[in-house]
Design a protein around this motif. Structure first.
Motif, PDB file in Angstrom:
ATOM      1  N   LYS A  22       0.845  -1.201   0.000  1.00 47.00           N
ATOM      2  CA  LYS A  22       0.000   0.000   0.000  1.00 47.00           C
ATOM      3  C   LYS A  22       0.877   1.247   0.000  1.00 47.00           C
ATOM      4  O   LYS A  22       1.809   1.348   0.795  1.00 47.00           O
ATOM      5  N   PRO A  23       0.579   2.200  -0.881  1.00 46.38           N
ATOM      6  CA  PRO A  23       1.334   3.462  -0.886  1.00 46.38           C
ATOM      7  C   PRO A  23       1.114   4.245   0.403  1.00 46.38           C
ATOM      8  O   PRO A  23       0.153   4.004   1.139  1.00 46.38           O
ATOM      9  N   GLY A  24       1.992   5.208   0.669  1.00 51.41           N
ATOM     10  CA  GLY A  24       1.859   6.065   1.834  1.00 51.41           C
ATOM     11  C   GLY A  24       0.628   6.957   1.746  1.00 51.41           C
ATOM     12  O   GLY A  24      -0.009   7.060   0.689  1.00 51.41           O
ATOM     13  N   ASN A  25       0.312   7.609   2.847  1.00 54.43           N
ATOM     14  CA  ASN A  25      -0.895   8.445   2.912  1.00 54.43           C
ATOM     15  C   ASN A  25      -0.898   9.562   1.883  1.00 54.43           C
ATOM     16  O   ASN A  25      -1.944   9.869   1.302  1.00 54.43           O
ATOM     17  N   ASP A  26       0.263  10.208   1.642  1.00 54.14           N
ATOM     18  CA  ASP A  26       0.313  11.296   0.662  1.00 54.14           C
ATOM     19  C   ASP A  26      -0.059  10.791  -0.727  1.00 54.14           C
ATOM     20  O   ASP A  26      -0.815  11.446  -1.453  1.00 54.14           O
ATOM     21  N   VAL A  27       0.472   9.635  -1.090  1.00 54.30           N
ATOM     22  CA  VAL A  27       0.177   9.061  -2.408  1.00 54.30           C
ATOM     23  C   VAL A  27      -1.272   8.607  -2.468  1.00 54.30           C
ATOM     24  O   VAL A  27      -1.948   8.800  -3.479  1.00 54.30           O
ATOM     25  N   MET A  28      -1.767   8.034  -1.374  1.00 54.94           N
ATOM     26  CA  MET A  28      -3.169   7.605  -1.349  1.00 54.94           C
ATOM     27  C   MET A  28      -4.109   8.798  -1.532  1.00 54.94           C
ATOM     28  O   MET A  28      -5.104   8.697  -2.254  1.00 54.94           O
ATOM     29  N   LEU A  29      -3.789   9.925  -0.894  1.00 61.09           N
ATOM     30  CA  LEU A  29      -4.611  11.130  -1.078  1.00 61.09           C
ATOM     31  C   LEU A  29      -4.563  11.611  -2.521  1.00 61.09           C
ATOM     32  O   LEU A  29      -5.588  12.023  -3.074  1.00 61.09           O
ATOM     33  N   LYS A  30      -3.380  11.557  -3.134  1.00 59.69           N
ATOM     34  CA  LYS A  30      -3.254  11.982  -4.533  1.00 59.69           C
ATOM     35  C   LYS A  30      -4.062  11.057  -5.439  1.00 59.69           C
ATOM     36  O   LYS A  30      -4.767  11.519  -6.342  1.00 59.69           O
ATOM     37  N   LEU A  31      -3.976   9.753  -5.202  1.00 68.24           N
ATOM     38  CA  LEU A  31      -4.772   8.799  -5.986  1.00 68.24           C
ATOM     39  C   LEU A  31      -6.262   9.088  -5.818  1.00 68.24           C
ATOM     40  O   LEU A  31      -7.012   9.113  -6.798  1.00 68.24           O
ATOM     41  N   TYR A  32      -6.692   9.301  -4.582  1.00 66.46           N
ATOM     42  CA  TYR A  32      -8.101   9.600  -4.304  1.00 66.46           C
ATOM     43  C   TYR A  32      -8.546  10.850  -5.056  1.00 66.46           C
ATOM     44  O   TYR A  32      -9.572  10.856  -5.732  1.00 66.46           O
ATOM     45  N   ALA A  33      -7.747  11.912  -4.936  1.00 71.30           N
ATOM     46  CA  ALA A  33      -8.121  13.184  -5.556  1.00 71.30           C
ATOM     47  C   ALA A  33      -8.189  13.055  -7.072  1.00 71.30           C
ATOM     48  O   ALA A  33      -9.138  13.544  -7.706  1.00 71.30           O
ATOM     49  N   LEU A  34      -7.200  12.403  -7.667  1.00 70.23           N
ATOM     50  CA  LEU A  34      -7.207  12.230  -9.129  1.00 70.23           C
ATOM     51  C   LEU A  34      -8.374  11.355  -9.564  1.00 70.23           C
ATOM     52  O   LEU A  34      -9.016  11.630 -10.580  1.00 70.23           O
ATOM     53  N   TYR A  35      -8.668  10.312  -8.794  1.00 71.01           N
ATOM     54  CA  TYR A  35      -9.801   9.449  -9.114  1.00 71.01           C
ATOM     55  C   TYR A  35     -11.108  10.246  -9.084  1.00 71.01           C
ATOM     56  O   TYR A  35     -11.917  10.183 -10.007  1.00 71.01           O
ATOM     57  N   LYS A  36     -11.314  10.991  -7.991  1.00 74.89           N
ATOM     58  CA  LYS A  36     -12.559  11.767  -7.855  1.00 74.89           C
ATOM     59  C   LYS A  36     -12.678  12.817  -8.951  1.00 74.89           C
ATOM     60  O   LYS A  36     -13.749  12.990  -9.538  1.00 74.89           O
ATOM     61  N   GLN A  37     -11.574  13.531  -9.231  1.00 74.85           N
ATOM     62  CA  GLN A  37     -11.611  14.564 -10.267  1.00 74.85           C
ATOM     63  C   GLN A  37     -11.859  13.918 -11.631  1.00 74.85           C
ATOM     64  O   GLN A  37     -12.589  14.455 -12.452  1.00 74.85           O
ATOM     65  N   GLY A  38     -11.259  12.750 -11.850  1.00 77.77           N
ATOM     66  CA  GLY A  38     -11.412  12.055 -13.127  1.00 77.77           C
ATOM     67  C   GLY A  38     -12.773  11.425 -13.317  1.00 77.77           C
ATOM     68  O   GLY A  38     -13.223  11.231 -14.444  1.00 77.77           O
ATOM     69  N   SER A  39     -13.455  11.103 -12.225  1.00 79.87           N
ATOM     70  CA  SER A  39     -14.749  10.440 -12.346  1.00 79.87           C
ATOM     71  C   SER A  39     -15.933  11.351 -12.049  1.00 79.87           C
ATOM     72  O   SER A  39     -17.022  11.141 -12.574  1.00 79.87           O
ATOM     73  N   ALA A  40     -15.736  12.387 -11.225  1.00 78.22           N
ATOM     74  CA  ALA A  40     -16.866  13.231 -10.817  1.00 78.22           C
ATOM     75  C   ALA A  40     -16.669  14.714 -11.119  1.00 78.22           C
ATOM     76  O   ALA A  40     -17.594  15.495 -10.949  1.00 78.22           O
ATOM     77  N   GLY A  41     -15.462  15.111 -11.532  1.00 75.62           N
ATOM     78  CA  GLY A  41     -15.217  16.534 -11.783  1.00 75.62           C
ATOM     79  C   GLY A  41     -14.903  17.264 -10.485  1.00 75.62           C
ATOM     80  O   GLY A  41     -14.463  16.656  -9.518  1.00 75.62           O
ATOM     81  N   ALA A  56     -11.905  15.589   5.666  1.00 76.72           N
ATOM     82  CA  ALA A  56     -11.439  16.938   5.329  1.00 76.72           C
ATOM     83  C   ALA A  56     -10.171  16.869   4.479  1.00 76.72           C
ATOM     84  O   ALA A  56     -10.021  17.614   3.514  1.00 76.72           O
ATOM     85  N   ALA A  57      -9.258  15.963   4.830  1.00 73.23           N
ATOM     86  CA  ALA A  57      -8.022  15.818   4.050  1.00 73.23           C
ATOM     87  C   ALA A  57      -8.333  15.344   2.636  1.00 73.23           C
ATOM     88  O   ALA A  57      -7.743  15.843   1.663  1.00 73.23           O
ATOM     89  N   LYS A  58      -9.264  14.414   2.505  1.00 78.99           N
ATOM     90  CA  LYS A  58      -9.662  13.929   1.176  1.00 78.99           C
ATOM     91  C   LYS A  58     -10.287  15.062   0.366  1.00 78.99           C
ATOM     92  O   LYS A  58      -9.968  15.254  -0.805  1.00 78.99           O
ATOM     93  N   TYR A  59     -11.187  15.802   1.004  1.00 74.70           N
ATOM     94  CA  TYR A  59     -11.832  16.920   0.314  1.00 74.70           C
ATOM     95  C   TYR A  59     -10.794  17.941  -0.137  1.00 74.70           C
ATOM     96  O   TYR A  59     -10.822  18.416  -1.274  1.00 74.70           O
ATOM     97  N   ASP A  60      -9.872  18.304   0.753  1.00 78.31           N
ATOM     98  CA  ASP A  60      -8.861  19.310   0.422  1.00 78.31           C
ATOM     99  C   ASP A  60      -7.993  18.851  -0.756  1.00 78.31           C
ATOM    100  O   ASP A  60      -7.667  19.652  -1.640  1.00 78.31           O
ATOM    101  N   ALA A  61      -7.615  17.578  -0.758  1.00 78.00           N
ATOM    102  CA  ALA A  61      -6.797  17.055  -1.856  1.00 78.00           C
ATOM    103  C   ALA A  61      -7.575  17.114  -3.166  1.00 78.00           C
ATOM    104  O   ALA A  61      -7.035  17.510  -4.209  1.00 78.00           O
ATOM    105  N   TRP A  62      -8.850  16.734  -3.128  1.00 74.48           N
ATOM    106  CA  TRP A  62      -9.687  16.755  -4.322  1.00 74.48           C
ATOM    107  C   TRP A  62      -9.919  18.195  -4.770  1.00 74.48           C
ATOM    108  O   TRP A  62      -9.767  18.530  -5.943  1.00 74.48           O
TER     109      TRP A  62
END
Length: 88
Positions: A22-41, A56-62
């Motif tokens: 599993k990637p570290g938290n910073d990378v996981m947040l980046k993956l989450y943000a890119l996924y959300k932006q790529g799928s939901a705008g 809040a961290a997930k929202y901020d990254a997205w």
């Protein structure tokens, strides 16, 4: 391998689940943000508050990706997953 962007994006989502570690938290947040932006705008306006630190961290990254096209976010997501698979 197909070059259809949606298919490549979907495959990358499966590939990230199969990573050997599993990637570290910073990378996981980046993956989450890119996924959300790529799928939901762009992120909505309702930022989690209170003691929802993870939300809040997930929202901020997205939200930091606001304005990036879903297609560009999908490309970056795929590139990040490929780099994780390569171990870089």
């Amino acid at each position: 391998m197909t070059s259809d962007p949606q298919t490549v994006f979907a495959q990358a989502q499966q590939d990230v689940q199969a990573l050997p570690r599993k990637p570290g938290n910073d990378v996981m947040l980046k993956l989450y943000a890119l996924y959300k932006q790529g799928s939901a705008g762009d992120a909505g306006s309702n930022r989690p508050g209170g003691f929802d630190f993870v939300g809040a961290a997930k929202y901020d990254a997205w939200n930091a990706l606001r304005g990036k096209s879903p297609e560009e976010a999908q490309r970056e997501y795929v590139e990040l997953v490929k780099s994780l698979q390569a171990g870089s």
